[in-house]
Design a protein around this motif. Structure first.
Motif, short mmCIF file in Angstrom:
data_model
loop_
_atom_site.label_atom_id
_atom_site.label_comp_id
_atom_site.label_asym_id
_atom_site.label_seq_id
_atom_site.Cartn_x
_atom_site.Cartn_y
_atom_site.Cartn_z
N PRO A 59 31.09 47.37 -21.55
CA PRO A 59 32.24 47.77 -20.46
C PRO A 59 32.65 46.28 -19.77
O PRO A 59 32.00 45.24 -20.00
N LEU A 60 33.78 46.08 -19.69
CA LEU A 60 34.62 44.87 -19.34
C LEU A 60 35.02 45.00 -17.76
O LEU A 60 36.25 45.63 -17.55
N PRO A 61 34.65 44.04 -16.94
CA PRO A 61 34.98 43.94 -15.78
C PRO A 61 35.99 43.24 -15.40
O PRO A 61 36.45 42.39 -16.18
N ASP A 62 36.90 43.33 -14.08
CA ASP A 62 37.47 42.35 -13.50
C ASP A 62 38.87 42.14 -14.54
O ASP A 62 39.25 41.21 -14.75
N VAL A 63 39.35 43.18 -15.36
CA VAL A 63 40.56 43.24 -15.92
C VAL A 63 41.43 44.15 -15.52
O VAL A 63 41.14 45.08 -14.85
N LEU A 64 42.80 44.04 -15.51
CA LEU A 64 43.83 44.62 -14.90
C LEU A 64 44.28 45.85 -15.92
O LEU A 64 44.68 45.69 -17.09
N GLU A 70 47.29 51.64 -19.82
CA GLU A 70 47.54 50.28 -20.59
C GLU A 70 46.84 49.16 -20.09
O GLU A 70 46.50 49.10 -18.93
N VAL A 71 46.21 48.30 -21.14
CA VAL A 71 45.52 47.31 -20.71
C VAL A 71 45.81 46.08 -21.91
O VAL A 71 45.95 46.75 -23.02
N SER A 72 45.74 44.82 -21.67
CA SER A 72 46.11 43.95 -22.71
C SER A 72 44.96 43.81 -23.55
O SER A 72 43.49 43.67 -23.04
N GLY A 73 45.22 43.60 -24.68
CA GLY A 73 44.10 43.59 -25.74
C GLY A 73 44.47 41.88 -26.48
O GLY A 73 44.85 41.22 -25.69
N ASN A 74 43.52 41.81 -27.45
CA ASN A 74 43.64 40.65 -28.03
C ASN A 74 45.25 40.24 -28.73
O ASN A 74 46.07 41.24 -28.98
N ASP A 75 45.48 38.96 -28.53
CA ASP A 75 46.48 38.48 -29.00
C ASP A 75 47.77 38.84 -28.18
O ASP A 75 49.11 38.95 -28.53
N GLY A 76 47.51 39.43 -27.00
CA GLY A 76 48.58 39.87 -25.85
C GLY A 76 49.22 41.27 -26.32
O GLY A 76 49.97 41.86 -25.63
N ALA A 77 48.56 41.87 -27.09
CA ALA A 77 48.82 43.31 -27.59
C ALA A 77 48.46 44.26 -26.60
O ALA A 77 47.48 44.10 -26.03
N LEU A 78 49.19 45.18 -26.28
CA LEU A 78 48.86 46.37 -25.26
C LEU A 78 48.05 47.37 -26.03
O LEU A 78 48.46 47.99 -27.00
#
Length: 304
Positions: free
Chosen positions: A153-158, A207-215
């Motif tokens: 789980p990834l906290p504190d992301v938009l 939507e959430v930002s993934g690696n290399d700025g990809a959505l």
């Protein structure tokens, strides 16, 4: 005077007889570690440097170790304690990528460690509760679960919720995930908005930002639950009639009256009449929003 000269020679032998802080002696070994080795773009990591003499013992307390990093911020220097350690903190300052943190002192070989700054989403899922909405309007709870590339789980992301119609409680602003990687929003849709839907479904998404700025984008279909409109077709073979329900509005129950005193609650029943004749068949279709009734004349003329 003689004592002062001897003291200076002794200091010179150890560190030099000026105000410069001492560094590790020839043959010293330096090790560096960091915890954690993955931080958010504005997170922190604890950096520990251990300096030892060639004998394996810690270098003298106060030995200066110079620190640098290719990303983020860190104090430029620190002094060892009695165990030969220097402790510092690496701060993320918004720069994203792999940081190389280096420790340097005296003639010792430089020590390096890498830290990933900026943890991106590896996956996102979306849950809608409920997954249907009445044609009169209603609310839907949206739940997104974001995980990193290791499945944690990834906290504190938009994250950003979207919907083809309706109004989001957040007004479309970004939502931060909590400690469990969860983010929530509430969608409210009105009856008038549902009248504009082409068909009986509309889409919501996240939507959430993934690696290399990809959505990373995930979508779910929300079904519009409409009032039923009863209808059916018939197929006559001798005295037997097969009834096919063609009602709209996704009925959940059916009641057939065959016109000869018999009935059925099947969706698509068949019925064999005792004698030829003309019968009025009535279907009542129901769902959670109400019911509707449709009657048709069925002519039964032959024998089986």
């Amino acid at each position: 005077m003689r004592k002062g000269l001897l003291a200076c020679l002794l200091v010179l032998a150890l560190f030099g007889c000026d105000s410069t802080s001492p560094v590790a002696p020839e043959g010293a070994l330096v090790d560096i570690s960091v915890s954690p080795d993955r931080i958010t773009s504005d997170g922190e990591a604890a950096v520990t440097v251990l300096a030892r003499k060639s004998t394996g013992f810690p270098v003298n307390p106060g030995t200066v170790v110079f620190l640098s990093t290719t990303r983020g911020l860190i104090a430029e220097r620190g002094e060892t304690d009695e165990t030969g350690r220097v402790r510092a903190t690496l701060y993320g300052n918004g720069a994203v990528g792999t940081a190389t943190v280096k420790a340097t002192t005296g003639a010792a070989e430089d020590a390096e460690v890498e830290v990933q700054i900026g943890i991106f989403a590896g996956s996102v899922t979306l849950q809608t509760t409920p997954s249907t909405v009445a044609e009169t309007g209603g609310t839907i709870d949206l739940l997104a679960l974001v995980r990193d590339d290791l499945g944690e789980p990834l906290p504190d992301v938009l994250v950003n919720f979207t919907s083809q119609i309706g109004v989001l409680e957040t007004g479309g602003d970004f939502v931060r995930t909590d400690g469990g990687g969860r983010a929530t929003d509430v969608l409210t849709v009105e009856e008038g908005e549902l009248d504009t839907v082409n068909g009986d479904t509309f889409m919501v998404g996240v939507e959430v930002s993934g690696n290399d700025g990809a959505l990373l984008i995930r979508e779910q279909t929300v079904t519009v639950q409409r009032r039923p409109m009863a209808d059916f077709t018939t197929s006559v073979s001798g005295l037997t009639v097969v009834f096919d329900d063609t009602s709209t509005g996704r009925p959940t129950s059916w009641r057939w009256e065959f016109g000869d005193g018999n009935s059925s609650t099947l969706q698509n029943p068949s019925h064999t009449y005792a004698v030829p004749g003309t019968y009025t068949v009535t279907l009542t279709a129901r769902n959670s929003l109400g019911e509707d009734t449709r009657s048709k004349i069925v002519a039964v003329t032959g024998n089986n």
